[in-house]
Write an enzyme that holds these catalytic residues in place. Structure first.
Site, PDB file in Angstrom:
ATOM      1  N   SER A 478       0.809  -1.222   0.000  1.00  0.00           N
ATOM      2  CA  SER A 478       0.000   0.000   0.000  1.00  0.00           C
ATOM      3  C   SER A 478       0.836   1.263   0.000  1.00  0.00           C
ATOM      4  O   SER A 478       0.357   2.307  -0.401  1.00  0.00           O
ATOM      5  CB  SER A 478      -0.937  -0.010   1.215  1.00  0.00           C
ATOM      6  N   GLY A 480       4.622   1.021  -0.524  1.00  0.00           N
ATOM      7  CA  GLY A 480       5.978   0.799  -0.990  1.00  0.00           C
ATOM      8  C   GLY A 480       6.194  -0.605  -1.495  1.00  0.00           C
ATOM      9  O   GLY A 480       5.258  -1.392  -1.628  1.00  0.00           O
ATOM     10  N   LYS A 496       8.767  -4.284   4.011  1.00  0.00           N
ATOM     11  CA  LYS A 496       8.087  -3.306   3.171  1.00  0.00           C
ATOM     12  C   LYS A 496       8.734  -1.941   3.387  1.00  0.00           C
ATOM     13  O   LYS A 496       8.811  -1.445   4.514  1.00  0.00           O
ATOM     14  CB  LYS A 496       6.601  -3.235   3.500  1.00  0.00           C
ATOM     15  N   ASP A 604      -9.080  -2.837   1.813  1.00  0.00           N
ATOM     16  CA  ASP A 604      -8.360  -3.260   0.602  1.00  0.00           C
ATOM     17  C   ASP A 604      -8.268  -4.779   0.521  1.00  0.00           C
ATOM     18  O   ASP A 604      -7.202  -5.332   0.245  1.00  0.00           O
ATOM     19  CB  ASP A 604      -6.970  -2.624   0.566  1.00  0.00           C
TER      20      ASP A 604
END
Length: 779
Positions: A478, A480, A496, A604
């Site tokens: 979301s 990177g 991440k 998401d």
């Protein structure tokens, strides 16, 4: 193209949200059921206690034995078909909800058990055909049938004002007065205000009270005159004239019995060859049509001529208040639309009174064009505004909402992705952390929520990923890129790292950094307090010279997206394995909605955010867009939409009202991916972009799910086929446009749990999902 597809999907939803024109709906208080040589006539009779609505009484012919059904249950409507009877329960304490229950004809009797086939929003109309029943869901006016039929799909217009059900078809009148039909019958031309169906033909009344009939058994000749409502059987029909007398016609010179020709009636019903009418003066029920009813004795001395209502007082049936609970009355000619109902014969209304009635009870006839123009105009303006901002948005950032993931579905995960964008500079950044980020990190530390997490130095993570080399990059999240890393102690992790992207302008770049910071702190804040076997575990974080990194457990078997859409060989090439993965993911989302305090809305949910560990346990990941939700499941948050195109809840995008049901919609899209093998947005045979919902839903509701099942997976075994079908129905329930009609994630888990059990060698009995729009068998 994807942006255009999303705009088109939004436009269809805007039409769905346009103001509906409220007509007077049909709820029948008389039903006729036939099977073999037996006829069951049932009617709602007034309750002795004015606090209750009505009781259901039935009489079987031949024999004429009357017996009350469930004397302690109050019903608001009844319908019957071949071998079954259904009753609608609407409790005064819960006027916005309905429960539909059905009995088998063979077991009709006092206190006999029934089967519940629907529980949810109130039904504004209920009709039955030969082997199924259909209703209109109040507020949305959406058509539902039990068991599910192909008429539930887009083959018949939604937002109907009235429906009629035949043996194998459904016809409905739209808000504009046009008629659309689904099944084995054609659509007639013209505008109408009332409709009725027989076995294989239908008739409708226009605004001038004229009648038109069509279908394979429509009569060549029909009576002339003006009519209010109709009752159609097989090869024969009856209609209620504007003077409240009945005329009948059809095969073998069918006509109304002589004794009843001058009688005034308030309502009529029919099924095959039996017709019944409620006399206006006494509310007695008379039936005719075969030798059993030739005596013309009343079947019931007093019945309710229509459902109880508390609106349109000028149109109440005189004297009906004594048969109703306090403050309720019965509407005149309740089986017809208000536009087809003539004004009372006496006293003659003055122009002022006539205009008043039109304003109160029939006002939509005058305003339909205005509402249509305003609704369409407003929708078009909103669509243009949305399209403009989406164009600007997509031009700069690609077609995704709030940086929630790429269209191709690549997402957070531990799958190996060849190629990709060049890695960014490896030196630490020199920008300063934003004040908002510093404040949020300070608050998180002060609350102790991150106490169990390890705070890594940037140098340690740099070493673990070989300076974030290109070959270590395994996905995109979301905020990177995600890299595979190995710590000094040999532990494999997924890291991440927030990235700087090329932007169109300074303002966009600043907003991008703000989005990155918010996504980072959201994920850190969420995963620091959430612990569940079906959620990816966060091991630690790094915040160093504005370097923002999160360290997770490594998921050896990658993303569900890869196994569905990229890998040719996968252990997920069986229906049992796919349903298990769906159940695992559902349990993770259920934990967020039900057991996290406060609840968390993921925002998401998609196949690329469902990861698989070494034991093939599915876990939900990427909480960069997650938010704390309201404690009350029925409440919502009002904020701008975020998510991934193809998975986003249309209701959330249009109304900007976020609730846990938004995650349910996204999960429904994932279920359709699992069943079909198609991406959420994919190209059809013509190279045009298409949403998997638009492809799969029509086949499921038409009971043809086999036509869209993933061809790479072997056909379902006898143990699996029922589970696959039920999973398909569950997916349809999840993507229902109205959020309130979707199941909760607890319902989803329960349904998938039963589906998985059915796939085992000795399955337990599998019942249809008991969510708000149940589609199980009627009887």
């Amino acid at each position: 193209m994807a942006c255009d597809l999303f705009n088109l999907h939004l436009f269809s939803y805007l039409i769905f949200l346009s103001p509906f024109i409220p007509f007077v709906f049909s709820l029948s208080t008389v039903s006729i059921s036939q099977v073999s040589n037996q006829t069951l006539v049932c009617a709602l009779t007034p309750a002795r206690d004015t606090k209750q609505h009505s009781f259901l009484n039935c009489s079987r012919f031949p024999g004429g034995i009357q017996n009350p059904l469930n004397p302690r249950t109050s019903f608001s409507a009844i319908v019957g078909g071949e071998g079954f009877l259904c009753g609608l329960i609407s409790l005064p304490s819960s006027p916005n909800n309905s429960t539909l229950v059905c009995w088998r004809f063979s077991v009709i009797g006092p206190n006999m058990p029934y089967k519940r086939v629907y529980h949810g929003l109130a039904l504004s109309q209920l009709e039955a055909g030969k082997s199924f029943a259909c209703g209109l869901i109040n507020v949305t006016n959406r058509l539902e049938c039990w068991p599910r039929r192909k008429f539930n799909s887009s083959s018949i217009s939604q937002g109907l004002s009235s429906i009629a059900v035949g043996d194998d078809f459904v016809c409905g009148i739209s808000e504009s007065g046009s008629i659309t039909c689904g099944g084995n019958i054609n659509n007639p031309k013209g505008n109408y205000c009332a409709i009725a169906a027989g076995s294989r033909h239908a008739c409708a009344i226009n605004s001038h009270h004229g009648m038109h009939c069509w279908g394979s058994m429509a009569p060549d000749e029909k009576p002339e005159g003006e009519f209010i409502s109709m009752a159609l059987g097989e090869n024969r029909s009856c209609a209620l004239r504007t003077n409240e007398t009945i005329v009948c016609w059809g095969q073998d010179n069918f006509s109304l019995p002589e004794r009843l020709k001058e009688t005034s009636f308030i309502a009529i019903e029919a099924k095959i060859n039996v017709f019944c009418g409620v006399e206006k003066s006494t509310s007695s029920l008379y039936c005719w049509g075969n030798e059993i009813f030739n005596s013309n004795l009343p079947v019931f001395e007093k019945v309710l001529p229509g459902p109880h209502r508390n609106d349109c007082p000028d149109a109440f049936l005189e004297g009906s208040g004594g048969s109703c609970p306090q403050s309720l009355n019965i509407f005149q000619h309740s089986k017809s639309n208000s536009n087809c109902t003539p004004p009372p014969a006496a006293p003659p209304p003055t122009p002022e009174r006539h205009q008043g009635r039109r304003r109160r009870c029939n006002k939509w006839s005058d305003k339909i064009i205005a509402f249509f123009v305003v609704g369409c105009g407003g929708s078009l303006v909103l669509l243009l505004v949305i399209g403009f901002f989406l164009f600007k948005y997509c031009k700069c950032r690609g077609c995704r909402i709030h940086d929630s993931g790429r269209l191709d579905g690549a997402g957070t995960g531990a799958h190996v992705e060849q190629g990709g964008a060049p890695s960014r500079p490896q030196a630490p950044r020199t920008e300063q952390a934003s004040p908002v980020l510093e404040k949020r990190l300070s608050e998180l530390a002060s609350m102790g929520n991150a106490g169990h997490l390890e705070q890594f130095s940037f140098q340690v993570l740099l070493k673990a990923t070989n300076n974030f080399s290109r070959d270590k990059r395994i996905g995109t999240g979301s905020f990177g890129s995600v890299y595979q890393g190995t710590l000094d102690d040999g532990c494999e992790v997924a890291i991440k790292r927030a990235e700087i992207s090329n932007t169109c302008s300074y303002s966009v770049g600043k907003r991008r950094q703000e989005d990155r910071d918010v996504a980072f702190i959201n994920e850190l804040e969420s995963l620091s307090r959430l612990h569940h076997k079906n959620l990816v575990s966060l091991l630690g974080f790094c915040e160093d010279s504005n370097e923002l990194l999160l360290v997770y457990e490594y998921m050896n078997n990658g993303t569900l997206h890869d196994h569905l859409h990229k890998l040719e060989i996968s252990p997920l090439m069986s229906w049992t394995a796919r349903i298990k993965v769906a159940l695992d993911a559902a349990r993770g989302v259920e934990y967020l909605h039900r057991y996290a305090v406060p609840p968390v809305i993921h925002r998401d949910i998609k196949s690329s955010n469902i990861l698989l560990d070494s034991t093939w346990t599915a876990k939900v990941s990427d909480f960069g867009l997650s938010l704390m939700g309201p404690e009350d499941e029925k409440s919502h948050l009002s904020l701008l939409a975020a998510g991934t195109v193809g998975y986003m809840d249309p209701e959330y995008y249009i109304l900007q009202q976020l609730s846990t049901k938004s995650d349910v919609y996204s999960f429904g899209v994932v279920l359709m991916e699992i069943l079909s093998g198609y991406k959420a947005i994919h190209k059809n045979e013509n190279g045009e972009h298409r949403n998997v919902v638009d492809l799969v839903v029509p086949y499921i509701v038409q009971e043809e799910i086999h036509r869209v099942l993933d061809s790479r997976v072997p056909p379902p075994t006898p143990f699996e086929i029922e589970a696959v079908i039920r999973t398909g129905y569950l997916a349809v329930d999840c993507v229902t446009l109205a959020g309130r009609e979707r199941p909760s994630m607890t319902d989803v888990v329960s349904s998938l749990d039963r589906a998985l059990a059915a796939c085992l060698p000795h399955p337990s009995s599998l019942s249809r999902s008991t969510t708000g729009s149940s589609t199980g068998s009627l009887i």
